[in-house]
Each structure stands twice: as C-alpha cells, then as structure tokens.
Design a protein around this motif. Structure first.
Motif, PDB file in Angstrom:
ATOM      1  N   ILE A 269       0.843  -1.202   0.000  1.00 59.01           N
ATOM      2  CA  ILE A 269       0.000   0.000   0.000  1.00 59.01           C
ATOM      3  C   ILE A 269       0.883   1.259   0.000  1.00 59.01           C
ATOM      4  O   ILE A 269       0.639   2.210  -0.728  1.00 59.01           O
ATOM      5  CB  ILE A 269      -0.963  -0.020   1.211  1.00 59.01           C
ATOM      6  CG1 ILE A 269      -1.927  -1.204   1.081  1.00 59.01           C
ATOM      7  CG2 ILE A 269      -1.727   1.298   1.329  1.00 59.01           C
ATOM      8  CD1 ILE A 269      -2.774  -1.475   2.315  1.00 59.01           C
ATOM      9  N   HIS A 270       1.938   1.201   0.810  1.00 58.04           N
ATOM     10  CA  HIS A 270       2.902   2.316   0.875  1.00 58.04           C
ATOM     11  C   HIS A 270       3.508   2.585  -0.519  1.00 58.04           C
ATOM     12  O   HIS A 270       3.504   3.720  -0.999  1.00 58.04           O
ATOM     13  CB  HIS A 270       4.005   1.941   1.875  1.00 58.04           C
ATOM     14  CG  HIS A 270       5.101   2.945   2.017  1.00 58.04           C
ATOM     15  ND1 HIS A 270       5.125   3.862   3.038  1.00 58.04           N
ATOM     16  CD2 HIS A 270       6.208   3.192   1.268  1.00 58.04           C
ATOM     17  CE1 HIS A 270       6.206   4.630   2.908  1.00 58.04           C
ATOM     18  NE2 HIS A 270       6.890   4.238   1.841  1.00 58.04           N
ATOM     19  N   GLU A 271       3.981   1.532  -1.166  1.00 55.75           N
ATOM     20  CA  GLU A 271       4.599   1.707  -2.485  1.00 55.75           C
ATOM     21  C   GLU A 271       3.584   2.213  -3.506  1.00 55.75           C
ATOM     22  O   GLU A 271       3.926   2.956  -4.427  1.00 55.75           O
ATOM     23  CB  GLU A 271       5.253   0.403  -2.975  1.00 55.75           C
ATOM     24  CG  GLU A 271       6.402  -0.119  -2.102  1.00 55.75           C
ATOM     25  CD  GLU A 271       7.505   0.895  -1.812  1.00 55.75           C
ATOM     26  OE1 GLU A 271       7.731   1.796  -2.627  1.00 55.75           O
ATOM     27  OE2 GLU A 271       8.125   0.800  -0.730  1.00 55.75           O
ATOM     28  N   GLY A 273       1.281   4.303  -2.837  1.00 55.57           N
ATOM     29  CA  GLY A 273       1.215   5.749  -2.607  1.00 55.57           C
ATOM     30  C   GLY A 273       2.285   6.452  -3.434  1.00 55.57           C
ATOM     31  O   GLY A 273       2.024   7.449  -4.112  1.00 55.57           O
ATOM     32  N   HIS A 274       3.501   5.896  -3.414  1.00 54.28           N
ATOM     33  CA  HIS A 274       4.583   6.452  -4.238  1.00 54.28           C
ATOM     34  C   HIS A 274       4.216   6.360  -5.719  1.00 54.28           C
ATOM     35  O   HIS A 274       4.465   7.286  -6.492  1.00 54.28           O
ATOM     36  CB  HIS A 274       5.880   5.668  -4.028  1.00 54.28           C
ATOM     37  CG  HIS A 274       6.575   5.956  -2.729  1.00 54.28           C
ATOM     38  ND1 HIS A 274       6.920   7.223  -2.335  1.00 54.28           N
ATOM     39  CD2 HIS A 274       7.019   5.129  -1.732  1.00 54.28           C
ATOM     40  CE1 HIS A 274       7.544   7.170  -1.161  1.00 54.28           C
ATOM     41  NE2 HIS A 274       7.606   5.915  -0.773  1.00 54.28           N
ATOM     42  N   ALA A 275       3.653   5.205  -6.107  1.00 55.80           N
ATOM     43  CA  ALA A 275       3.357   4.978  -7.524  1.00 55.80           C
ATOM     44  C   ALA A 275       2.306   5.974  -8.028  1.00 55.80           C
ATOM     45  O   ALA A 275       2.476   6.589  -9.087  1.00 55.80           O
ATOM     46  CB  ALA A 275       2.894   3.546  -7.744  1.00 55.80           C
ATOM     47  N   ALA A 298       8.437  13.458  -0.435  1.00 57.99           N
ATOM     48  CA  ALA A 298       8.494  12.102  -0.995  1.00 57.99           C
ATOM     49  C   ALA A 298       7.645  11.083  -0.239  1.00 57.99           C
ATOM     50  O   ALA A 298       7.015  10.222  -0.855  1.00 57.99           O
ATOM     51  CB  ALA A 298       9.942  11.637  -1.056  1.00 57.99           C
ATOM     52  N   GLU A 299       7.612  11.144   1.091  1.00 57.95           N
ATOM     53  CA  GLU A 299       6.862  10.121   1.837  1.00 57.95           C
ATOM     54  C   GLU A 299       5.458  10.571   2.238  1.00 57.95           C
ATOM     55  O   GLU A 299       4.724   9.801   2.845  1.00 57.95           O
ATOM     56  CB  GLU A 299       7.642   9.685   3.089  1.00 57.95           C
ATOM     57  CG  GLU A 299       9.027   9.118   2.815  1.00 57.95           C
ATOM     58  CD  GLU A 299       9.032   7.830   2.001  1.00 57.95           C
ATOM     59  OE1 GLU A 299       8.091   7.020   2.138  1.00 57.95           O
ATOM     60  OE2 GLU A 299       9.966   7.642   1.196  1.00 57.95           O
ATOM     61  N   LEU A 300       5.093  11.775   1.881  1.00 58.81           N
ATOM     62  CA  LEU A 300       3.771  12.273   2.281  1.00 58.81           C
ATOM     63  C   LEU A 300       2.648  11.413   1.694  1.00 58.81           C
ATOM     64  O   LEU A 300       1.689  11.060   2.379  1.00 58.81           O
ATOM     65  CB  LEU A 300       3.629  13.740   1.844  1.00 58.81           C
ATOM     66  CG  LEU A 300       2.308  14.445   2.108  1.00 58.81           C
ATOM     67  CD1 LEU A 300       1.960  14.456   3.593  1.00 58.81           C
ATOM     68  CD2 LEU A 300       2.353  15.895   1.604  1.00 58.81           C
ATOM     69  N   TYR A 301       2.788  11.035   0.418  1.00 57.22           N
ATOM     70  CA  TYR A 301       1.708  10.288  -0.243  1.00 57.22           C
ATOM     71  C   TYR A 301       1.793   8.784   0.007  1.00 57.22           C
ATOM     72  O   TYR A 301       0.792   8.093  -0.101  1.00 57.22           O
ATOM     73  CB  TYR A 301       1.686  10.633  -1.739  1.00 57.22           C
ATOM     74  CG  TYR A 301       1.598  12.131  -1.906  1.00 57.22           C
ATOM     75  CD1 TYR A 301       0.401  12.790  -1.610  1.00 57.22           C
ATOM     76  CD2 TYR A 301       2.719  12.899  -2.213  1.00 57.22           C
ATOM     77  CE1 TYR A 301       0.326  14.181  -1.658  1.00 57.22           C
ATOM     78  CE2 TYR A 301       2.650  14.281  -2.273  1.00 57.22           C
ATOM     79  CZ  TYR A 301       1.459  14.917  -1.995  1.00 57.22           C
ATOM     80  OH  TYR A 301       1.386  16.285  -2.028  1.00 57.22           O
ATOM     81  N   SER A 302       2.981   8.290   0.351  1.00 53.37           N
ATOM     82  CA  SER A 302       3.089   6.865   0.678  1.00 53.37           C
ATOM     83  C   SER A 302       2.541   6.613   2.086  1.00 53.37           C
ATOM     84  O   SER A 302       1.713   5.724   2.289  1.00 53.37           O
ATOM     85  CB  SER A 302       4.530   6.392   0.548  1.00 53.37           C
ATOM     86  OG  SER A 302       5.401   7.226   1.275  1.00 53.37           O
ATOM     87  N   PHE A 303       2.966   7.437   3.046  1.00 53.46           N
ATOM     88  CA  PHE A 303       2.381   7.329   4.390  1.00 53.46           C
ATOM     89  C   PHE A 303       0.888   7.652   4.310  1.00 53.46           C
ATOM     90  O   PHE A 303       0.057   7.016   4.962  1.00 53.46           O
ATOM     91  CB  PHE A 303       3.035   8.329   5.359  1.00 53.46           C
ATOM     92  CG  PHE A 303       4.465   8.025   5.727  1.00 53.46           C
ATOM     93  CD1 PHE A 303       4.952   6.736   5.690  1.00 53.46           C
ATOM     94  CD2 PHE A 303       5.319   9.047   6.144  1.00 53.46           C
ATOM     95  CE1 PHE A 303       6.273   6.454   6.051  1.00 53.46           C
ATOM     96  CE2 PHE A 303       6.641   8.781   6.510  1.00 53.46           C
ATOM     97  CZ  PHE A 303       7.123   7.489   6.456  1.00 53.46           C
TER      98      PHE A 303
HETATM   99 ZN   LIG Z   1       8.564   5.226   1.000  1.00 51.67          ZN
END
Ligand SMILES: [Zn+2]
Length: 477
Positions: A269-271, A273-275, A298-303
């Motif tokens: 799910i985290h990845e 978010g990055h995708a 960078a991690e705002l949308y994965s988290f």
């Molecule tokens: Zn990440």
C-alpha cells in the motif's frame, strides 16, 4: 565531482540560465546554485574517504551474523524474531541483537568518530561554522534549525502522551505488566498473515484502493496487467521493497520480495502511494529529473495512502479483533515513523554541533534522546548501555546524514490527511490527488497546502495532532 562542479558553475554563469521558466526549472536552478556555493576542490579527497567509510559500514553490517540455537544466522533473521508470539523468544532475540551490536561496537565507534571529524572539516573548508549549517544549505531546506527544535519539543510535549496511551493498549493486549524493549516491536498480536498467495494480496489491494478512489484502483490494475509489480519471492532477489519511476516509458515499477505478513501488505500500500504520486507527477509535468526530488514531500503520499486505507483493512482481516489489531499496528508504525526519525534528527544536531564528543558521550546522548521519544513508554532498566550503542543499526546516520526529519514531517502531514479523511473522505482524496500532482518547483509549504495539510511544526498544529491521535486510539481501543 570535479566535472559536475564545473558543469554547475558553467550553467549558473550562463546568461540564459536566468531566463529559464521558474515553474519548470526553478528548483533545479536553486539546487545548482547551492552546489556551486558549497563546492571546494580540496573537499574531494575528504568526500572520497567519507564514501570509503560508508562502504566499510555496509560491509560490516551486511556480513553480521548472530548465533541462534547453535547456528550462525544473518542479522535480519534475528530481527524478525522480535515479532515472535512467544515472549521468551522475543527476549532471546533482543539479547542476541544486542550482543551483535557489542561485537561490532569498536568498529562502529571508529567509523563514526572519523565520519564526524571529516564532515566537520568539509563544512569548515566550505566556510561554515559546522556540518549542520553546511547540510541545511546542501539540502536546500526551507525551514530553520529552530523549526526543527520546535518540532522535537512540541512532539515530545503533545504527541508522546498519545504514544504512551497506545503502549498501554498494547501492554494490555499482550498481557504483560511491564513493557520491555522486546515488547515494543511489531505485529505480534496478529496471529495469522492476511493472505497466503501474492495473487490474493493483489486482488484485495486492488479492491481497497479502488474503493478509496477509482483512479487508485485503475492504476494498480494497469500496473498489474503490465508487469510493473514484481512482488513474488524468487531465489536471489534483494530483500527490500522500492518504487522506481521509469523515465522513458513514464511508468512506475514496484519491486519487492514478499512473504505473507502484515508488513508486506502495508508495504505494498505504501509503495502504491509512491506509484500514484509518480503517475500524477508524470501526467501533469512530464518525467522529472534528479533535481525535482523533495525529501520532505516524498513520503507524504506513501504514508498518506497507508492511512487513507486504514478503514478498509477488514478486507484482509474479517475478524473484528484482528481488524483492530491491524489498525493499531498501522498506528504504531505511524508513531514510529514520527518519533524515530525525529530523535535521530536531534541526535545528529547534537553530534555535529559537538564534533569533539567521545564515543561514550555519544552513547549516553543517544540513550537520553531515545528515552525522551520512542522509548518513552518502555521499561529500559538494565539496557541503558545496549540502547545507547544501538545508533549503529541506523544506516542513515552513516550514509545520508541529516536525512531523517523529512520522514517525521511527511508523517505529520499524512496524519493530518487522515484527520481530513475522517471528516470528509471525498475532499481528502481529492486534495491528496491535487497535492500528489503539484508542481515541485513551488515551496514545500505550498505543496502541503495543495494537499490540504500544513507544513508547520508550531505548538498549536502539533497539539491538535496529539488530540486527534488520542481520539483515534480511543476508537480502536
Ligand atoms: Zn517510501
């Protein structure tokens, strides 16, 4: 390094450089200008030495083995035993890990002493007071040292109480009176992995992504159909999960090596978010280059993706209590990703503004800071020394100095996204998509604003988050 510096210089001196469109090239221009400002040819040999030390660190960590039931086992195996349901096994794994740290302690101290000395010298030669000042310029930070200190302090004051509350819930569920270092780890309350075949994992993730937003589900199915999700375990495959933009095709590729566990579900799910972030950026602005990367975003949308899907994990955990355990696990992850980088940041502020510290002082400082943050609810008695030396397990302190607080910033933003989602799901998802396709040449604060959250570490914002988290913990109690 030398030729890259020449190229940057030439670029900045060009009369046309200033005519480039601010909207497309503004960030690139700022990055190149600060590179020119920092570059000193006499620092090259020091940076080479720095790289050698980092390689040595990775070699030592990569080859680290621990004796376990009469066998030599690799370090990650022992770490995984901290998830064991049996408390005795966890405690044994914790001791084994600590003895492994002790084994490599003299090497780690020597490497870190030398790194701090070199980095201080690099900063001095570039005309800075210390390495922290140098790194703030190197990273093009749009916030001050004081902002970081405010974040540390406000989080300690207003979010630690919620973290302690969550630890009480865990203590209760685990049926233990004292919360020891081997109790504060991962998903041990989840008795069964959420899937057995990768295809079932993909079916479920596709469904809950699509339920959150049709575009999320559509992207997932597209990636699945085009061989862009390489998730199956194969012999010789690397252990880490990552997401890579493919600049020519404009696709996003996700790599992982999943065996059935809660962790692999949340990683996927985290990845994603990055995708989704990558696809939206591509479609809005075309392929971006290395200068277009913002660590704070960078991690705002994965988290954020992990938290937006929190209420749909029952797809994998039909049993009510398991569902709650999974949600609590995600929350624990959120707290960990908030506090661990935050305390790591404070630790590095201390190290590089006290460059002549001794190894003993460093351990003491690390213990003191860990205790103020992540280990606040943990009974650490008898392990002060072991915890003090465990900074050696964090690769960031070696390879990417000062790159940690960005995780905490992203998590604070992602948690605000969850708060928005609970009030108004459609609107929160819309602003997620708007922010995830934002122009990265704008200020970080502006991108956060487009995401519907704030890039702000002042007391009122952090305090409100503390209250919100208390409420969330109550609900999944
Ligand atoms: Zn990440």
């Amino acid at each position: 390094m030398k030729y890259e510096a020449k190229l940057n210089e030439k670029c900045c001196e060009s009369p046309f450089f200033h005519e480039l469109d601010e909207k497309r090239y503004g960030l690139m221009r700022r990055v190149r200008k600060s590179k020119v400002k920092l570059f000193r040819e006499e620092n090259i040999p020091l940076m080479v030495k720095e790289q050698e030390l980092c390689t040595k660190y990775s070699e030592i960590m990569g080859g680290l083995t621990v004796e376990w039931e009469g066998e030599e086992k690799p370090f990650p195996f022992i770490k995984s035993q901290l998830d064991h349901l049996d408390r005795e096994v966890r405690e044994k794994a914790y001791h084994a890990m600590m003895s492994a740290h002790r084994q490599i302690k003299p090497d780690m101290d020597a490497i870190m002493d030398e790194l701090v000395r070199l980095r201080h010298q690099i900063a001095k030669q570039a005309g800075f007071e210390n390495y922290r000042e140098y790194m703030f310029v190197e990273k093009n930070r749009e916030y001050s040292v004081q902002d970081c200190y405010d974040f540390h302090e406000n989080a300690e004051k207003h979010i630690i109480p919620a973290w302690n509350r969550l630890a009480d819930v865990f203590k209760n569920k685990l049926g233990v009176d004292t919360y020891r270092p081997w109790d504060n780890t991962t998903a041990k309350l989840l008795k069964k992995p959420p899937y057995s075949e990768v295809s079932t994992l993909m079916d479920g993730v596709s469904e809950i992504l699509g339920k959150t937003d049709p575009y999320f589900g559509e992207r997932f199915n597209y990636m699945r159909g085009h061989g862009l999700l390489d998730l199956e375990v194969r012999k010789g495959k690397g252990p880490h999960a990552f997401c890579a933009p493919l600049l020519v095709s404009g696709d996003i590729f996700v790599f992982s090596n999943f065996s059935p566990s809660h962790d692999s579900l949340s990683t996927l799910i985290h990845e994603m978010g990055h995708a989704v972030n990558g696809y939206l950026e591509f479609s809005e602005h075309g392929p971006f280059d290395q200068h277009q990367w913002r660590a704070e975003i960078a991690e705002l949308y994965s988290f954020g993706m992990q938290l937006l899907l929190l209420d749909k994990l029952d797809r994998f955990y039909p049993d009510e209590e398991d569902f709650k355990s999974a949600q609590r696990e995600e929350l624990r992850y959120a707290f960990t990703m908030l506090f661990s980088p935050l305390s790591g940041d404070l630790f590095q502020h201390w190290m590089y503004t006290n460059p002549t510290h001794t190894a003993e002082e460093r351990d003491q400082k690390f213990f003191e800071i860990s205790k103020r943050f992540g280990l606040s609810p943990v009974d650490t008695s008898g392990f002060e020394e072991e915890i003090g030396m465990s900074w050696a397990g964090t690769i960031h302190y070696f390879h990417v100095p000062f790159y940690t607080i960005e995780y905490s910033m992203s998590m604070l933003g992602a948690l605000q996204l969850l708060e928005n989602y609970q009030k108004n799901p459609e609107q929160a998802v819309e602003s997620f998509k708007k922010g995830a396709s934002a122009d990265l040449n704008q200020s970080i604060a502006k991108v956060y604003e487009e995401t519907g959250v704030r890039f702000d570490f002042s007391e009122p914002v952090v305090k409100q988050m503390g209250n919100f988290l208390e409420k969330v913990i109550q609900e999944i109690h």
